[in-house]
Design an enzyme around this catalytic site. Structure first.
Site, PDB file in Angstrom:
ATOM      1  N   LYS A 112       0.764  -1.403   0.018  1.00 29.84           N
ATOM      2  CA  LYS A 112      -0.019   0.113   0.091  1.00 29.84           C
ATOM      3  C   LYS A 112       0.735   1.264  -0.019  1.00 29.84           C
ATOM      4  CE  LYS A 112      -4.002  -2.316   0.944  1.00 29.84           C
ATOM      5  NZ  LYS A 112      -3.618  -3.689   0.797  1.00 29.84           N
TER       6      LYS A 112
HETATM    7  C1  LIG Z   1      -4.167  -4.699   0.135  1.00 30.43           C
HETATM    8  C2  LIG Z   1      -3.257  -5.971   0.041  1.00 30.43           C
HETATM    9  C3  LIG Z   1      -3.435  -7.019  -0.892  1.00 30.43           C
HETATM   10  C4  LIG Z   1      -4.566  -6.738  -1.750  1.00 30.43           C
HETATM   11  O1  LIG Z   1      -4.252  -5.855  -2.827  1.00 30.43           O
HETATM   12  P1  LIG Z   1      -5.609  -5.425  -3.955  1.00 30.43           P
HETATM   13  O2  LIG Z   1      -5.086  -4.333  -4.453  1.00 30.43           O
HETATM   14  O3  LIG Z   1      -6.878  -5.203  -2.629  1.00 30.43           O
HETATM   15  O4  LIG Z   1      -6.026  -6.472  -4.635  1.00 30.43           O
HETATM   16  C5  LIG Z   1      -2.492  -8.118  -0.823  1.00 30.43           C
HETATM   17  N1  LIG Z   1      -1.589  -8.038   0.046  1.00 30.43           N
HETATM   18  C6  LIG Z   1      -1.409  -7.115   0.958  1.00 30.43           C
HETATM   19  C7  LIG Z   1      -0.323  -7.255   1.946  1.00 30.43           C
HETATM   20  C8  LIG Z   1      -2.259  -6.201   1.149  1.00 30.43           C
HETATM   21  O5  LIG Z   1      -2.074  -5.216   1.952  1.00 30.43           O
END
Ligand SMILES: *Cc1c(COP(=O)(O)O)cnc(C)c1O
Length: 467
Positions: A112
Site C-alpha cells: 500500500k
Molecule cells: C491490500 C493488500 C493486498 C490486496 O491488494 P488489492 O489491491 O486489494 O487486490 C494483498 N496483500 C497485502 C499485503 C495487502 O496489504
C-alpha cells in the site's frame, strides 16, 4: 487527461478533482477518458531510469495538464525517499523462471505504501495550490490505515481519522497506526467489526451536509490515483526482463483487485504482458469467477492473509467496464443486479474475454502454511502469507519461455505468528521499526454509532486547527 465514470452518469473530471473526490457521484469508479499508449521507443527510453523518475514518466499522461512533469518527478522522489531498499522494488529469483518483486520496502512494510506515499504528496501539492484543507476518513482492517497515516502525518492541509475494529487487527498493524502521534492523525478503535467500520464511513460520506462541513475525502483503493501509482512497478519489472522486446507474466495476491488492475492498465498502455494470475485465500470470489463465471458473494472468512479477506472486489468494476467495451449502461445494469442479488450476471463472451488473460488460484490456510514452508525449504525465501499465494499462482500458471513475476505485497515480519507456525523462524522487523513495541500509543475507543464517529471527527479537526 479527463476521467469518466463506469456508470456513465457523472461529470468528467480532471486528475486533481478525481484525486480529491474518489468515488463518482453516480456510484461508479473513475477511469481515464482515453488510455495513453506508449510506443516501443517510449518503453525503451524508460530503461535504466531511477525508480522515482520512471514512476513520474509512466504517471505523467494521467496527471497532465494539472501537474507538470518536473513537479511530478520531484513528488515521486520525495515519496520514495524513505524506502529502505536502494532499488525500491527489487526483483529476486526463487525458482526456474519464477521471480519475486518485493513491494514492501516502504514505511509500513506493505505494498500500500507504493501508492499511498505518492498520494500523500499529491494531496499536499493540490491542496496548497487551492489553499484548501480536507478531512480524510477511512476504515481499515490493517494495512490501508497505517499506509495512509504514514503518508499524511504532519501535513497541515490534511486531517486524517482512521477507524479500526478494536482488538481485531494484528498487534504490529495496530501499533503502526497508534504510535503515530502527529496532531493531524486520529485513531479510533471502534467497538465492532471491520464491516461496521466501513458502514460507519459510508454513512458519514452519505451525510451531505456533514461531508461538506468537514470537506471529507477518501484514500481507499477505489481512488484512481492509487491505481495510477501502481502501474510503474509493473513497467519496471517488465523492462528488467527485456520488454518491450520480450513478454512477461505477473501473479498478484488479490483482494480489492486494485493491484492487479494496475497490471492490466500497464498492458492496456502497450506493455507486453502475456498472462495475469490472481491469487486468493478462502475468500475466493475472483477465482470462482475466473474458473466458472461464478461471481457470488459469500460471508467473509478470516484467514492468515487478512488484507485479502474481502467479499466484493471493488476495482473489478473497472475491468468489467473495459471488457464490456466501455458500455456504461450495461455496466450499471450488471453492478445494480450484483448489489441486489449477490450474484454478478456476466455475459458469457465477457467472461471468456477475462479468461483469455486472467487465471485464478485459491489456497486455504493449511495450503498457505505448507507453501510458506516448502518455498523456504527449497529456495531459502521467506514469503508472508499474502505473497506466497501469489507465488503459488505464478508457479501453477507459468508458461515455459515467459518469465513469471510474482508480486510480494507484505514483509514477513508483519505476520510473525504465521511465519513461526510455518517455518519456526521469527522474522525481525527492519531497523526503522525495531522499537515498535516500546513506542507510546494513542487512540480513542468509540462505540459503533454514526453520532460517536461524527463527534470524534469534529473534535479531531478542531484539535488539529487549534494545534
Ligand atoms: C491490500 C493488500 C493486498 C490486496 O491488494 P488489492 O489491491 O486489494 O487486490 C494483498 N496483500 C497485502 C499485503 C495487502 O496489504
Amino acid at each position: 487527461m479527463r476521467y469518466i465514470s463506469t456508470r456513465g452518469n457523472a461529470p468528467a473530471l480532471s486528475f486533481s478533482d478525481v484525486l480529491l473526490s474518489g468515488l463518482a457521484e453516480d456510484g461508479g469508479l473513475y477511469l481515464p477518458q482515453a488510455w495513453p499508449e506508449f510506443s516501443l521507443d517510449d518503453w525503451r527510453s524508460l530503461r535504466g531510469l531511477p525508480y522515482p523518475e520512471l514512476a513520474a514518466r509512466v504517471m505523467a499522461p494521467f496527471t497532465a495538464p494539472d501537474i507538470d512533469f518536473e513537479t511530478l518527478k520531484s513528488l515521486c522522489e520525495q515519496a520514495y525517499a524513505g524506502f529502505d531498499h536502494p532499488a525500491i522494488v527489487p526483483v529476486t529469483q526463487v525458482e526456474d523462471g519464477l521471480f519475486v518483486q518485493e513491494l514492501f520496502h516502504g514505511p509500513t512494510l506493505a505494498f500500500k505504501d507504493m501508492a499511498m506515499q505518492v498520494l500523500g504528496q499529491l494531496f499536499e501539492h493540490v491542496l496548497t495550490q487551492r489553499n484548501d484543507h480536507v478531512t480524510i476518513v477511512g476504515a481499515t482492517s490493517g494495512d490501508t490505515g497505517s499506509a495512509a497515516i504514514e503518508a499524511c502525518r504532519g501535513r497541515k492541509r490534511l486531517s486524517v481519522i482512521i477507524l479500526h475494529p478494536k482488538g481485531r487487527t494484528s498487534e504490529v498493524q495496530r501499533r503502526q497506526m497508534t504510535t503515530v502521534l502527529d496532531p493531524n492523525i486520529t485513531n479510533l478503535a471502534v467497538e465492532g467489526t471491520f464491516d461496521d467500520c466501513q458502514d460507519l464511513v459510508k454513512t458519514l460520506f452519505a451525510d451531505l451536509p456533514f461531508r461538506r462541513e468537514m470537506n471529507l475525502s477518501a484514500v481507499n483503493s477505489i481512488n484512481w490515483a492509487r491505481i495510477a501509482a501502481q502501474i510503474p512497478y509493473y513497467v519496471h519489472a517488465a523492462l528488467t526482463f527485456g520488454a518491450p522486446e520480450r513478454e512477461v507474466s505477473f501473479a498478484v495476491p488479490t483482494g480489492n483487485f486494485g493491484n492487479i488492475l494496475a497490471a492490466w492498465a500497464a498492458r492496456r498502455m502497450g506493455l507486453p504482458i502475456r498472462q495475469l494470475c490472481v491469487g486468493s485465500n478462502r475468500n475466493d470470489i475472483l477465482t470462482r469467477f475466473l474458473n466458472a463465471n461464478d461471481m457470488t458473494i459469500k460471508g467473509v472468512v478470516p484467514s492468515l492473509s487478512p488484507s485479502m479477506d474481502i467479499q466484493v472486489s471493488s476495482n473489478f468494476e473497472r475491468l468489467l467496464f473495459e471488457l464490456l467495451g466501455r458500455d456504461a449502461a450495461a455496466c450499471t445494469w450488471i453492478m445494480t443486479g450484483f448489489r441486489a442479488t449477490g450474484h454478478m450476471d456476466v455475459p458469457e463472451e465477457t467472461w471468456e474475454r477475462a479468461r483469455s488473460l486472467f487465471s485464478g488460484l485459491a489456497l486455504d490456510d493449511t495450503q498457505t502454511e505448507a507453501e510458506i514452508r516448502a518455498l523456504h525449504q527449497k529456495s531459502g525465501y521467506l514469503a508472508d502469507p499474502h505473497s506466497v499465494i501469489g507465488i503459488a499462482a505464478g508457479r501453477k500458471f507459468r508458461k515455459p519461455g515467459t518469465p513469471m513475476i510474482a508480486e510480494a505485497t507484505a514483509h514477513p515480519a508483519k505476520f510473525p505468528d504465521a511465519m513461526v507456525a510455518a517455518t519456526g523462524i521469527h522474522p525481525a522487523l527492519p531497523v526503522h521499526m525495531a522499537d515498535l513495541y516500546e513506542r507510546r500509543e494513542r487512540y480513542r475507543t468509540v462505540p459503533a454509532t454514526p453520532q460517536a464517529i461524527k463527534d470524534a471527527v469534529r473534535a479531531a479537526v478542531a484539535d488539529c486547527n487549534a494545534g
